[in-house]
Motif scaffolding. Structure first.
Motif, PDB file in Angstrom:
ATOM      1  N   SER A  49      48.903  48.159  48.571  1.00  0.00           N
ATOM      2  CA  SER A  49      47.530  47.177  47.193  1.00  0.00           C
ATOM      3  C   SER A  49      47.952  46.127  46.692  1.00  0.00           C
ATOM      4  N   ASP A  50      49.287  44.972  47.432  1.00  0.00           N
ATOM      5  CA  ASP A  50      49.158  43.631  47.378  1.00  0.00           C
ATOM      6  C   ASP A  50      48.779  42.927  48.393  1.00  0.00           C
ATOM      7  N   SER A  51      48.083  43.607  49.745  1.00  0.00           N
ATOM      8  CA  SER A  51      48.075  42.894  50.755  1.00  0.00           C
ATOM      9  C   SER A  51      48.829  41.930  51.147  1.00  0.00           C
ATOM     10  N   ASP A  52      50.044  42.255  51.306  1.00  0.00           N
ATOM     11  CA  ASP A  52      51.274  41.505  51.714  1.00  0.00           C
ATOM     12  C   ASP A  52      51.336  41.875  53.321  1.00  0.00           C
ATOM     13  N   GLY A  53      50.807  42.657  53.251  1.00  0.00           N
ATOM     14  CA  GLY A  53      51.246  43.512  54.929  1.00  0.00           C
ATOM     15  C   GLY A  53      52.888  44.002  55.144  1.00  0.00           C
ATOM     16  N   TYR A  54      53.021  44.693  53.783  1.00  0.00           N
ATOM     17  CA  TYR A  54      54.172  45.976  54.232  1.00  0.00           C
ATOM     18  C   TYR A  54      54.235  46.755  52.633  1.00  0.00           C
ATOM     19  N   LEU A  55      55.075  47.642  52.562  1.00  0.00           N
ATOM     20  CA  LEU A  55      54.678  48.877  51.309  1.00  0.00           C
ATOM     21  C   LEU A  55      56.023  48.829  51.111  1.00  0.00           C
ATOM     22  N   SER A  56      55.450  48.719  49.760  1.00  0.00           N
ATOM     23  CA  SER A  56      56.664  48.714  49.119  1.00  0.00           C
ATOM     24  C   SER A  56      57.342  49.992  48.504  1.00  0.00           C
ATOM     25  N   ASN A  73      27.114  46.345  48.640  1.00  0.00           N
ATOM     26  CA  ASN A  73      28.865  47.465  48.444  1.00  0.00           C
ATOM     27  C   ASN A  73      29.979  46.655  48.215  1.00  0.00           C
ATOM     28  N   LYS A  74      29.504  44.819  48.064  1.00  0.00           N
ATOM     29  CA  LYS A  74      30.099  44.963  46.791  1.00  0.00           C
ATOM     30  C   LYS A  74      30.000  44.365  45.033  1.00  0.00           C
ATOM     31  N   ILE A  75      31.005  44.130  44.210  1.00  0.00           N
ATOM     32  CA  ILE A  75      30.852  43.710  42.595  1.00  0.00           C
ATOM     33  C   ILE A  75      31.128  42.542  42.430  1.00  0.00           C
ATOM     34  N   ASP A  76      29.985  41.128  42.226  1.00  0.00           N
ATOM     35  CA  ASP A  76      30.308  40.195  42.101  1.00  0.00           C
ATOM     36  C   ASP A  76      30.494  39.570  41.150  1.00  0.00           C
ATOM     37  N   PRO A  77      30.967  38.790  40.601  1.00  0.00           N
ATOM     38  CA  PRO A  77      30.782  38.728  39.111  1.00  0.00           C
ATOM     39  C   PRO A  77      29.868  38.920  38.241  1.00  0.00           C
ATOM     40  N   THR A  78      28.551  38.667  38.892  1.00  0.00           N
ATOM     41  CA  THR A  78      26.846  38.657  38.121  1.00  0.00           C
ATOM     42  C   THR A  78      26.773  39.666  38.031  1.00  0.00           C
ATOM     43  N   GLU A  79      27.621  40.952  38.317  1.00  0.00           N
ATOM     44  CA  GLU A  79      26.676  42.062  38.318  1.00  0.00           C
ATOM     45  C   GLU A  79      27.676  42.581  37.508  1.00  0.00           C
ATOM     46  N   TRP A  80      29.423  42.148  37.255  1.00  0.00           N
ATOM     47  CA  TRP A  80      29.745  42.813  36.349  1.00  0.00           C
ATOM     48  C   TRP A  80      29.372  43.154  35.073  1.00  0.00           C
ATOM     49  N   ASP A 110      39.429  37.884  46.542  1.00  0.00           N
ATOM     50  CA  ASP A 110      37.967  37.389  47.537  1.00  0.00           C
ATOM     51  C   ASP A 110      36.927  36.809  46.135  1.00  0.00           C
ATOM     52  N   GLY A 111      37.004  37.057  45.092  1.00  0.00           N
ATOM     53  CA  GLY A 111      36.168  36.666  44.405  1.00  0.00           C
ATOM     54  C   GLY A 111      35.165  38.436  44.020  1.00  0.00           C
ATOM     55  N   PHE A 112      34.888  38.822  44.597  1.00  0.00           N
ATOM     56  CA  PHE A 112      34.445  40.546  45.029  1.00  0.00           C
ATOM     57  C   PHE A 112      35.387  41.815  44.765  1.00  0.00           C
ATOM     58  N   ILE A 113      34.615  42.754  44.182  1.00  0.00           N
ATOM     59  CA  ILE A 113      35.395  44.155  43.908  1.00  0.00           C
ATOM     60  C   ILE A 113      34.649  44.521  45.039  1.00  0.00           C
TER      61      ILE A 113
END
Length: 163
Positions: free
Chosen positions: A17-24, A78-85, A100-103
């Motif tokens: 979930s934190d995209s660090d390349g490892y699993l905690s 296929n993503k939510i940008d800040p103006t749609e939120w 990345d500025g999108f959900i």
């Protein structure tokens, strides 16, 4: 043959979930709880395979979240940008776990999403991994709807997959 056909990179991206390349340990435990569909404290081959399916194979219990995502994604990219939120900027930032500025659809549906985890952790006042009735801030009816096994506590699986 057991692991044949599994998309490990897709599976890793769903769990990490934190995209660090490892699993905690926390990421693994959350994944395990989410995938243990029958609650037997073991993952079957089918439960693991269902997690490795690419986007588009979402589980039936995610249909409410999928419908909400599609309502918010006004321009259908296929993503939510800040103006749609429609919510607060702070909540948008929590859901945008890779910053990345999108959900993305994956971030929106992920039970490991930062916003869902933070909300659960904020409600779990004593940090025991479940939300008791005493910790629940909403109505008794809403608590009872989420507490599907009627054990007097809402675990992460129940919280992330409301009826």
């Amino acid at each position: 043959a057991y692991w044949e056909g599994l998309d490990c990179s897709s599976l890793l991206s769903k769990i990490d979930s934190d995209s660090d390349g490892y699993l905690s340990m926390q990421e693994w435990e959350l994944f395990f709880m989410d995938q243990d569909a029958n609650g037997d404290q073991r993952l079957s081959r089918d439960e693991i395979r269902s997690a490795s399916r690419p986007a588009g194979g979402e589980k039936v219990q995610d249909q409410g979240r999928i419908a909400a995502f599609e309502r918010f994604d006004a321009n259908k990219n296929n993503k939510i940008d800040p103006t749609e939120w429609p919510g607060k900027a702070k909540d948008f930032r929590y859901l945008d776990s890779n910053h990345d500025g999108f959900i993305s659809r994956e971030e929106w549906l992920s039970p490991n999403g930062r916003w869902w985890n933070e909300t659960f952790n904020n409600l779990d006042l004593n940090g025991d991994g479940v939300i008791s009735r005493a910790e629940w801030l909403d109505s008794e009816d809403s608590f009872n709807r989420l507490d599907r096994d009627h054990n007097g506590a809402i675990d992460r699986k129940e919280f992330y997959n409301p009826r």
